[in-house]
Scaffold this motif. Structure first.
Motif, PDB file in Angstrom:
ATOM      1  N   GLN A   1      92.819   0.126 -31.033  1.00  0.00           N
ATOM      2  CA  GLN A   1      92.289  -1.235 -30.941  1.00  0.00           C
ATOM      3  C   GLN A   1      93.449  -2.208 -31.118  1.00  0.00           C
ATOM      4  O   GLN A   1      93.989  -2.378 -32.201  1.00  0.00           O
ATOM      5  CB  GLN A   1      91.206  -1.430 -32.006  1.00  0.00           C
ATOM      6  N   ALA A   2      93.858  -2.843 -30.011  1.00  0.00           N
ATOM      7  CA  ALA A   2      95.022  -3.734 -30.051  1.00  0.00           C
ATOM      8  C   ALA A   2      94.795  -4.938 -30.954  1.00  0.00           C
ATOM      9  O   ALA A   2      95.744  -5.481 -31.518  1.00  0.00           O
ATOM     10  CB  ALA A   2      95.373  -4.206 -28.638  1.00  0.00           C
ATOM     11  N   HIS A   3      93.546  -5.363 -31.114  1.00  0.00           N
ATOM     12  CA  HIS A   3      93.273  -6.546 -31.926  1.00  0.00           C
ATOM     13  C   HIS A   3      93.482  -6.294 -33.409  1.00  0.00           C
ATOM     14  O   HIS A   3      93.680  -7.231 -34.172  1.00  0.00           O
ATOM     15  CB  HIS A   3      91.831  -7.018 -31.703  1.00  0.00           C
ATOM     16  N   HIS A   4      93.406  -5.051 -33.829  1.00  0.00           N
ATOM     17  CA  HIS A   4      93.454  -4.751 -35.252  1.00  0.00           C
ATOM     18  C   HIS A   4      94.787  -4.136 -35.668  1.00  0.00           C
ATOM     19  O   HIS A   4      94.832  -3.294 -36.557  1.00  0.00           O
ATOM     20  CB  HIS A   4      92.302  -3.808 -35.627  1.00  0.00           C
ATOM     21  N   SER A   5      95.857  -4.554 -35.028  1.00  0.00           N
ATOM     22  CA  SER A   5      97.168  -4.030 -35.387  1.00  0.00           C
ATOM     23  C   SER A   5      98.240  -5.029 -34.975  1.00  0.00           C
ATOM     24  O   SER A   5      97.950  -6.078 -34.391  1.00  0.00           O
ATOM     25  CB  SER A   5      97.420  -2.684 -34.694  1.00  0.00           C
TER      26      SER A   5
ATOM     27  N   PRO B   1     102.063  -8.601 -28.788  1.00  0.00           N
ATOM     28  CA  PRO B   1     102.778  -8.053 -27.621  1.00  0.00           C
ATOM     29  C   PRO B   1     101.844  -7.586 -26.513  1.00  0.00           C
ATOM     30  O   PRO B   1     102.158  -7.754 -25.335  1.00  0.00           O
ATOM     31  CB  PRO B   1     103.600  -6.897 -28.202  1.00  0.00           C
ATOM     32  N   PHE B   2     100.686  -7.001 -26.888  1.00  0.00           N
ATOM     33  CA  PHE B   2      99.768  -6.550 -25.838  1.00  0.00           C
ATOM     34  C   PHE B   2      99.277  -7.729 -25.015  1.00  0.00           C
ATOM     35  O   PHE B   2      99.275  -7.697 -23.773  1.00  0.00           O
ATOM     36  CB  PHE B   2      98.557  -5.818 -26.427  1.00  0.00           C
ATOM     37  N   HIS B   3      98.819  -8.788 -25.658  1.00  0.00           N
ATOM     38  CA  HIS B   3      98.255  -9.908 -24.909  1.00  0.00           C
ATOM     39  C   HIS B   3      99.329 -10.698 -24.168  1.00  0.00           C
ATOM     40  O   HIS B   3      99.055 -11.295 -23.121  1.00  0.00           O
ATOM     41  CB  HIS B   3      97.445 -10.812 -25.842  1.00  0.00           C
ATOM     42  N   ARG B   4     100.541 -10.685 -24.683  1.00  0.00           N
ATOM     43  CA  ARG B   4     101.629 -11.329 -23.938  1.00  0.00           C
ATOM     44  C   ARG B   4     101.885 -10.565 -22.642  1.00  0.00           C
ATOM     45  O   ARG B   4     102.063 -11.165 -21.578  1.00  0.00           O
ATOM     46  CB  ARG B   4     102.893 -11.364 -24.799  1.00  0.00           C
ATOM     47  N   TRP B   5     101.894  -9.249 -22.740  1.00  0.00           N
ATOM     48  CA  TRP B   5     102.059  -8.408 -21.545  1.00  0.00           C
ATOM     49  C   TRP B   5     100.886  -8.602 -20.594  1.00  0.00           C
ATOM     50  O   TRP B   5     101.073  -8.755 -19.373  1.00  0.00           O
ATOM     51  CB  TRP B   5     102.161  -6.946 -21.995  1.00  0.00           C
ATOM     52  N   TYR B   6      99.692  -8.599 -21.133  1.00  0.00           N
ATOM     53  CA  TYR B   6      98.483  -8.723 -20.315  1.00  0.00           C
ATOM     54  C   TYR B   6      98.472 -10.051 -19.552  1.00  0.00           C
ATOM     55  O   TYR B   6      98.231 -10.094 -18.341  1.00  0.00           O
ATOM     56  CB  TYR B   6      97.264  -8.611 -21.229  1.00  0.00           C
TER      57      TYR B   6
ATOM     58  N   ALA C   1      89.462  -1.881 -22.214  1.00  0.00           N
ATOM     59  CA  ALA C   1      89.968  -0.552 -22.559  1.00  0.00           C
ATOM     60  C   ALA C   1      90.823  -0.562 -23.817  1.00  0.00           C
ATOM     61  O   ALA C   1      90.725   0.338 -24.658  1.00  0.00           O
ATOM     62  CB  ALA C   1      90.763   0.022 -21.388  1.00  0.00           C
ATOM     63  N   TYR C   2      91.661  -1.572 -23.962  1.00  0.00           N
ATOM     64  CA  TYR C   2      92.602  -1.581 -25.078  1.00  0.00           C
ATOM     65  C   TYR C   2      92.159  -2.460 -26.240  1.00  0.00           C
ATOM     66  O   TYR C   2      92.778  -2.426 -27.306  1.00  0.00           O
ATOM     67  CB  TYR C   2      93.983  -2.013 -24.582  1.00  0.00           C
ATOM     68  N   CYS C   3      91.100  -3.232 -26.034  1.00  0.00           N
ATOM     69  CA  CYS C   3      90.654  -4.143 -27.092  1.00  0.00           C
ATOM     70  C   CYS C   3      89.219  -3.886 -27.523  1.00  0.00           C
ATOM     71  O   CYS C   3      88.693  -4.605 -28.378  1.00  0.00           O
ATOM     72  CB  CYS C   3      90.812  -5.592 -26.636  1.00  0.00           C
ATOM     73  N   ASN C   4      88.567  -2.898 -26.934  1.00  0.00           N
ATOM     74  CA  ASN C   4      87.208  -2.533 -27.339  1.00  0.00           C
ATOM     75  C   ASN C   4      87.095  -1.050 -27.672  1.00  0.00           C
ATOM     76  O   ASN C   4      86.025  -0.451 -27.557  1.00  0.00           O
ATOM     77  CB  ASN C   4      86.198  -2.919 -26.258  1.00  0.00           C
ATOM     78  N   SER C   5      88.224  -0.461 -28.060  1.00  0.00           N
ATOM     79  CA  SER C   5      88.243   0.868 -28.694  1.00  0.00           C
ATOM     80  C   SER C   5      87.666   1.991 -27.843  1.00  0.00           C
ATOM     81  O   SER C   5      86.966   2.864 -28.347  1.00  0.00           O
ATOM     82  CB  SER C   5      87.490   0.809 -30.031  1.00  0.00           C
ATOM     83  N   VAL C   6      87.968   2.018 -26.554  1.00  0.00           N
ATOM     84  CA  VAL C   6      87.447   3.109 -25.729  1.00  0.00           C
ATOM     85  C   VAL C   6      88.323   4.358 -25.802  1.00  0.00           C
ATOM     86  O   VAL C   6      87.866   5.453 -25.475  1.00  0.00           O
ATOM     87  CB  VAL C   6      87.281   2.681 -24.252  1.00  0.00           C
ATOM     88  N   TYR C   7      89.578   4.194 -26.234  1.00  0.00           N
ATOM     89  CA  TYR C   7      90.472   5.340 -26.377  1.00  0.00           C
ATOM     90  C   TYR C   7      90.641   5.699 -27.849  1.00  0.00           C
ATOM     91  O   TYR C   7      90.603   4.831 -28.721  1.00  0.00           O
ATOM     92  CB  TYR C   7      91.856   5.028 -25.810  1.00  0.00           C
ATOM     93  N   SER C   8      90.862   6.977 -28.097  1.00  0.00           N
ATOM     94  CA  SER C   8      91.304   7.406 -29.417  1.00  0.00           C
ATOM     95  C   SER C   8      92.826   7.417 -29.422  1.00  0.00           C
ATOM     96  O   SER C   8      93.460   7.503 -28.366  1.00  0.00           O
ATOM     97  CB  SER C   8      90.777   8.807 -29.742  1.00  0.00           C
TER      98      SER C   8
END
Length: 235
Positions: A124-128, A133-138, A108-115
């Motif tokens: 896209q969490a990977h491109h910012s 922080p996202f992957h540490r939380w995950y 959901a957060y790394c394959n651009s399903v949300y605008s």
């Protein structure tokens, strides 16, 4: 200003403003691995106000989780990890702790399903700058779920200490050629890079062939530098 440059092959992003994802609208995921089918992986819209999470600092006497390297993992650890994932996969798909839902969160957060909110740009969490922080939380919550399923508060995930010269191959517990635990490895990985004596190809792609060790190490360094590096400057 510290700029985080996160690059994936030729996709480069930097520490520009990133708006919150609009979780009320779900799109098809982008860039799933070739072996996966496209599916809708958006999380259900919560019926409650999300609670702000703040980690609790450890106190004297608390159990301390020791994070070891993957290559130093022993048979007992591999067995425990495999059992944890087996238990996770046995959970009903709708359980937020299930393997399906854990995969959906990353999708959901790394394959651009949300605008992004009030924007046509995809989140896209990977491109910012949110990548770390996202992957540490995950991983924090993923690790806690595994520990809870095992009933062991001291359980922790391992890390791949790739910088060590004896750790450039795929760790044994994740290698289909070595691991007796199917829950920890995949049979679709190319056998030429999954061999215990092979240097892992961090730049692996459809055209990646077998290379001499010194050349592959050089290509791996290029891949690491290309996927993420820091630039320091001032506004």
């Amino acid at each position: 200003m510290l700029l985080l440059i996160a690059a994936a092959f030729f996709d480069v992003a930097w520490a520009a403003n990133v708006l919150a994802p609009n979780i009320s609208a779900c799109n098809e995921p982008i860039g799933l691995p070739y072996a996966e089918k496209n599916y809708r992986c958006c999380a259900p819209v919560p019926s409650y106000v999300p609670r702000l999470f703040r980690p609790v600092a450890p106190s004297v006497g608390d159990n301390i989780r020791v994070r070891r390297t993957s290559h130093s993992a022993d048979e007992k650890y591999a067995s425990d990890l495999a059992r944890a994932y087996s238990l996770m996969k046995e959970l009903p798909p709708e359980d937020p702790r299930s393997f399906v839902q854990q995969a959906n969160i990353h999708c959901a957060y790394c394959n651009s399903v949300y605008s992004q909110m009030n924007s046509s740009e995809r989140f896209q969490a990977h491109h910012s700058w949110l990548f770390f922080p996202f992957h540490r939380w995950y991983l924090y919550f993923h690790e806690r779920i595994l520990a809870n399923l095992l009933g062991d508060d001291t359980f922790s995930l391992t890390f791949w200490n790739y910088d060590h010269p004896n750790s450039t191959n795929i760790p044994w517990l994740y290698s289909a050629a070595l691991s007796p635990y199917p829950d920890l490895c995949t049979a679709i990985r190319d056998a030429s890079i999954d061999h215990p004596n092979s240097t892992a190809a961090l730049d692996y792609g459809s055209d990646t062939g077998a290379r001499p060790r010194d050349i592959q190490l050089s290509e791996n360094e290029n891949a690491i530098e290309g996927h993420g590096y820091l630039l320091c400057g001032s506004e």
